[in-house]
Design a protein around this motif. Structure first.
Motif, PDB file in Angstrom:
ATOM      1  N   GLN A  98      36.269   1.833  13.625  1.00 49.50           N
ATOM      2  CA  GLN A  98      36.618   1.884  15.053  1.00 49.50           C
ATOM      3  C   GLN A  98      35.510   2.578  15.840  1.00 49.50           C
ATOM      4  O   GLN A  98      34.792   3.423  15.319  1.00 49.50           O
ATOM      5  N   LEU A  99      35.412   2.236  17.115  1.00 47.52           N
ATOM      6  CA  LEU A  99      34.471   2.897  18.017  1.00 47.52           C
ATOM      7  C   LEU A  99      34.879   4.369  18.133  1.00 47.52           C
ATOM      8  O   LEU A  99      36.070   4.661  18.250  1.00 47.52           O
ATOM      9  N   PRO A 100      33.918   5.316  18.121  1.00 47.09           N
ATOM     10  CA  PRO A 100      34.300   6.730  18.242  1.00 47.09           C
ATOM     11  C   PRO A 100      35.044   7.005  19.554  1.00 47.09           C
ATOM     12  O   PRO A 100      34.753   6.386  20.580  1.00 47.09           O
ATOM     13  N   ASP A 101      35.978   7.953  19.470  1.00 46.86           N
ATOM     14  CA  ASP A 101      36.818   8.317  20.623  1.00 46.86           C
ATOM     15  C   ASP A 101      35.966   8.662  21.852  1.00 46.86           C
ATOM     16  O   ASP A 101      36.267   8.243  22.968  1.00 46.86           O
ATOM     17  N   ALA A 102      34.862   9.411  21.635  1.00 46.32           N
ATOM     18  CA  ALA A 102      34.027   9.844  22.769  1.00 46.32           C
ATOM     19  C   ALA A 102      33.471   8.633  23.525  1.00 46.32           C
ATOM     20  O   ALA A 102      33.405   8.634  24.756  1.00 46.32           O
ATOM     21  N   GLN A 103      33.096   7.600  22.769  1.00 46.72           N
ATOM     22  CA  GLN A 103      32.559   6.387  23.426  1.00 46.72           C
ATOM     23  C   GLN A 103      33.633   5.662  24.211  1.00 46.72           C
ATOM     24  O   GLN A 103      33.392   5.162  25.298  1.00 46.72           O
ATOM     25  N   LYS A 104      34.839   5.616  23.636  1.00 49.06           N
ATOM     26  CA  LYS A 104      35.947   4.952  24.347  1.00 49.06           C
ATOM     27  C   LYS A 104      36.256   5.696  25.633  1.00 49.06           C
ATOM     28  O   LYS A 104      36.492   5.099  26.671  1.00 49.06           O
ATOM     29  N   ARG A 105      36.258   7.016  25.560  1.00 50.62           N
ATOM     30  CA  ARG A 105      36.541   7.827  26.753  1.00 50.62           C
ATOM     31  C   ARG A 105      35.500   7.561  27.835  1.00 50.62           C
ATOM     32  O   ARG A 105      35.814   7.457  29.009  1.00 50.62           O
ATOM     33  N   ARG A 106      34.225   7.474  27.414  1.00 46.50           N
ATOM     34  CA  ARG A 106      33.152   7.245  28.378  1.00 46.50           C
ATOM     35  C   ARG A 106      33.300   5.890  29.057  1.00 46.50           C
ATOM     36  O   ARG A 106      33.047   5.750  30.244  1.00 46.50           O
ATOM     37  N   ARG A 107      33.698   4.887  28.285  1.00 41.46           N
ATOM     38  CA  ARG A 107      33.744   3.526  28.837  1.00 41.46           C
ATOM     39  C   ARG A 107      35.014   3.240  29.628  1.00 41.46           C
ATOM     40  O   ARG A 107      35.049   2.308  30.418  1.00 41.46           O
ATOM     41  N   ALA A 108      36.050   4.039  29.409  1.00 34.82           N
ATOM     42  CA  ALA A 108      37.354   3.738  30.029  1.00 34.82           C
ATOM     43  C   ALA A 108      37.358   4.023  31.529  1.00 34.82           C
ATOM     44  O   ALA A 108      36.577   4.829  32.025  1.00 34.82           O
TER      45      ALA A 108
END
Ligand code: COD
Ligand code: ATP
Length: 158
Positions: A98-108
């Motif tokens: 899975q994509l790391p949580d930090a990256q998901k947070r940045r893109r959301a």
């Protein structure tokens, strides 16, 4: 079906997981299309899709806005330990896919914190719904969202 056993096999073997995804993802897509068509006919102003592999499958392109539900890593592990099929190896294998949580947070567009109790989580969700409905985001994959307002909200939530 023994999901724990199946999980143990596929999360340890990328080829097997890929085969399972090839079987399941078209069925998931079909169910999602049926759901969206029905809600569109009903004139529902806002629908939410819960997609675990959203960015990994580029599905964000079909949505007006993305909200990531996020908690600190230590809390994620604490919650995972309480699951019936927990094993450290299983979680490490899943996270690697899975994509790391930090990256998901940045893109959301929005980050919904789930580590500070359910009341605060509900408040964030209510705020997001009000923002989207006011901003004109209605039918998924159709209407634009007020980006300035989106950023304002996601920044204050991050
Ligand atoms: C392997 C299965 C049977 C295990 O089921 P089980 O009930 O034990 O676990 P659960 O579904 O709750 O998943 C556990 C965790 O793994 C993650 N996960 C599930 N599938 C995948 C995947 N293909 N890639 C990465 N992570 C995944 C989930 O987000 C969740 O955090 C199940 O996860 C499955 O069928 N996965 C393949 C389908 C899939 O890709 N689903 C997710 C997107 S639609
Ligand atoms: N806002 C919250 N406040 C307190 N506890 C929460 C909150 N959100 C989730 N939890 C708890 O965290 C655990 C995991 O929640 P949930 O199953 O919804 O996670 P998930 O990210 O959807 O999992 P997965 O994608 O792996 O299926 C549950 O025990 C749930 O009660």
């Amino acid at each position: 079906m023994d999901r724990t056993l199946l999980g143990a096999r596929v999360f340890a073997d990328a080829t097997l997981l890929h085969r399972l995804e090839q079987i399941l993802h078209p069925l998931v897509r079909e169910a999602r299309e049926r759901f969206l068509a029905l809600e569109r006919r009903r004139g529902t102003p806002l629908v939410v899709l819960d997609i675990p592999l959203l960015y990994e499958t580029s599905s964000e392109r079909t949505c007006d806005a993305v909200a990531v539900v996020s908690a600190p890593l230590f809390l994620q592990w604490q919650r995972l330990r309480h699951r019936p099929n927990f094993s450290e190896a299983r979680v490490v294998a899943i996270l690697a896919r899975q994509l790391p949580d930090a990256q998901k947070r940045r893109r959301a567009d929005f980050v919904i914190p789930s580590g500070l109790g359910k009341a605060l989580t509900r408040q964030h969700i209510a705020h997001i719904v009000a923002t989207l409905v006011r901003g004109g985001a209605g039918h998924c994959d159709a209407l634009p969202v007020d980006r300035a307002r989106r950023h304002q909200v996601s920044k204050s939530h991050a």
